[in-house]
Scaffold this active site. Structure first.
Site, PDB file in Angstrom:
ATOM      1  N   TRP A 161      -4.656  -3.698  -0.220  1.00  0.00           N
ATOM      2  CA  TRP A 161      -4.326  -3.026   1.037  1.00  0.00           C
ATOM      3  C   TRP A 161      -5.589  -2.541   1.741  1.00  0.00           C
ATOM      4  O   TRP A 161      -5.715  -2.657   2.966  1.00  0.00           O
ATOM      5  CB  TRP A 161      -3.414  -1.850   0.706  1.00  0.00           C
ATOM      6  N   ARG A 198      -8.388  -3.707   1.948  1.00  0.00           N
ATOM      7  CA  ARG A 198      -9.151  -4.755   2.607  1.00  0.00           C
ATOM      8  C   ARG A 198      -8.931  -4.725   4.122  1.00  0.00           C
ATOM      9  O   ARG A 198      -9.758  -5.238   4.882  1.00  0.00           O
ATOM     10  CB  ARG A 198      -8.756  -6.133   2.064  1.00  0.00           C
ATOM     11  N   SER A 200      -7.280  12.109  -5.111  1.00  0.00           N
ATOM     12  CA  SER A 200      -8.534  12.071  -5.851  1.00  0.00           C
ATOM     13  C   SER A 200      -8.316  12.400  -7.316  1.00  0.00           C
ATOM     14  O   SER A 200      -7.912  13.516  -7.666  1.00  0.00           O
ATOM     15  CB  SER A 200      -9.541  13.061  -5.260  1.00  0.00           C
ATOM     16  N   ARG A 232     -10.833   8.997 -15.854  1.00  0.00           N
ATOM     17  CA  ARG A 232      -9.957   8.096 -15.094  1.00  0.00           C
ATOM     18  C   ARG A 232     -10.349   6.624 -15.253  1.00  0.00           C
ATOM     19  O   ARG A 232      -9.532   5.739 -15.000  1.00  0.00           O
ATOM     20  CB  ARG A 232      -9.988   8.458 -13.607  1.00  0.00           C
ATOM     21  N   ASP A 267      -3.455   2.201  14.157  1.00  0.00           N
ATOM     22  CA  ASP A 267      -2.845   1.924  15.456  1.00  0.00           C
ATOM     23  C   ASP A 267      -1.957   0.684  15.344  1.00  0.00           C
ATOM     24  O   ASP A 267      -2.043  -0.093  14.383  1.00  0.00           O
ATOM     25  CB  ASP A 267      -3.904   1.769  16.555  1.00  0.00           C
ATOM     26  N   HIS A 298      -1.754  -2.168  16.978  1.00  0.00           N
ATOM     27  CA  HIS A 298      -2.381  -3.491  16.982  1.00  0.00           C
ATOM     28  C   HIS A 298      -2.826  -3.885  15.581  1.00  0.00           C
ATOM     29  O   HIS A 298      -2.532  -4.988  15.101  1.00  0.00           O
ATOM     30  CB  HIS A 298      -3.580  -3.497  17.933  1.00  0.00           C
ATOM     31  N   ARG A 323       0.783  -9.471   5.370  1.00  0.00           N
ATOM     32  CA  ARG A 323       1.401  -8.938   4.156  1.00  0.00           C
ATOM     33  C   ARG A 323       2.928  -9.048   4.140  1.00  0.00           C
ATOM     34  O   ARG A 323       3.531  -8.921   3.065  1.00  0.00           O
ATOM     35  CB  ARG A 323       0.987  -7.475   3.966  1.00  0.00           C
TER      36      ARG A 323
END
Length: 301
Positions: free
Chosen positions: A110, A112, A122, A196, A212, A214, A223
């Site tokens: 995602w 990317r 975090s 972690r 946004d 677009h 996707r």
């Protein structure tokens, strides 16, 4: 379940509040605000905030001469024109902020899409929950023999049971070690930011994702495609339903020209013209590679 009782109570409190506003609102989105849409086994998508509507898109497109003569039909036609001719700026006038809970390996796909604002949970400051994505049996598949990025036949019987057991036991063992490394019981304990690193990629994370319209359409075009990996596609499918309630005219144009449309190369267009003229065209005479020919035949039948 994706939500704990405390999280559900927080959502109920948020939805119980009401604020007067002069800005544009959309009834379908007001109904969705803060509600959690469950995805996969522990994931979710929920709308935190949004700005703009279909009218914001046409308003931006018409900025050179104001509102002028307008109607629903005119708005729809203008939005379809903008989508058809790849105009992007008017669609950037609308924004949405989502809270998404998803497996880490899905998040890495995602992210990317680098055209959004993201703030992720975090694990340096907080302890991750014992929540891992374990595929349903019908989504356990072998490697495709024809597609290096895809899946082949579904695993069955003993092999499927073996893989599921491995996924579950590995995840539990990794989390047990994670907890023990963090432990303060008579020992100093490892820092969270180091502990972690031993967790597998199917552990769940979450983030706020603001984008946004677009760039959201670009994300959905890739996707929500049937060829996208299942685990990210189900998130895209949920977001498609949300966008349909938010900007119905823009989403209909997106569905028409992007999701349901096709883009052809210059050579492919020439091949189609030759076919229309009655010529028998083969892959060998088309000037297309085997893969390009297969993709074209998938479009024109």
């Amino acid at each position: 379940m994706p939500l704990s009782p405390e999280q559900q109570a927080d959502i109920d409190d948020q939805r119980a509040e009401s604020h007067q506003t002069l800005r544009a609102t959309v009834p379908g989105m007001e109904a969705r605000l803060y509600r959690a849409h469950e995805v996969l086994d522990h994931g979710l998508v929920r709308v935190i905030d949004y700005m703009g509507d279909d009218a914001a898109i046409t308003q931006a497109a018409r900025v050179s001469y104001g509102r002028g003569t307008k109607s629903v039909q005119n708005d729809e036609g203008l939005i379809r024109y903008l989508m058809r001719h790849w105009h992007s700026t008017p669609f950037e006038m609308c924004e949405i902020k989502l809270h998404v809970k998803l497996p880490v390996f899905v998040a890495r796909q995602w992210i990317r899409h680098r055209t959004a604002n993201v703030n992720e949970y975090s694990a340096r400051y907080s302890v991750l929950d014992r929540e891992f994505y374990i595929p349903a049996p019908e989504h356990l598949a072998a490697q495709s023999s024809i597609n290096n990025q895809g899946r082949g036949a579904v695993l069955e019987g003993d092999e499927a049971a073996r893989v599921l057991e491995t996924l579950k036991s590995d995840a539990d063992r990794a989390y047990d070690h994670y907890e023990s490394m963090l432990s303060q019981d008579g020992q100093q304990g490892l820092a969270r930011e180091l502990a972690r690193m031993n967790l597998p990629a199917n552990v769940y994370t979450q983030w706020y994702w603001k984008v946004d319209l677009h760039n959201l359409f670009h994300f959905l075009r890739l996707r929500a495609d049937p060829h996208a990996q299942y685990e990210i596609r189900v998130y895209a499918d949920v977001i498609c339903e949300i966008v349909k309630d938010w900007v119905p005219l823009a989403y209909a144009a997106f569905e028409e020209y992007r999701l349901g449309g096709a883009q052809l190369s210059a050579t492919a267009v020439a091949v189609v013209k030759r076919m229309i003229a009655g010529e028998t065209v083969t892959q060998e005479t088309s000037g297309l590679t085997k893969r390009e020919w297969g993709e074209l035949m998938g479009v024109v039948g």
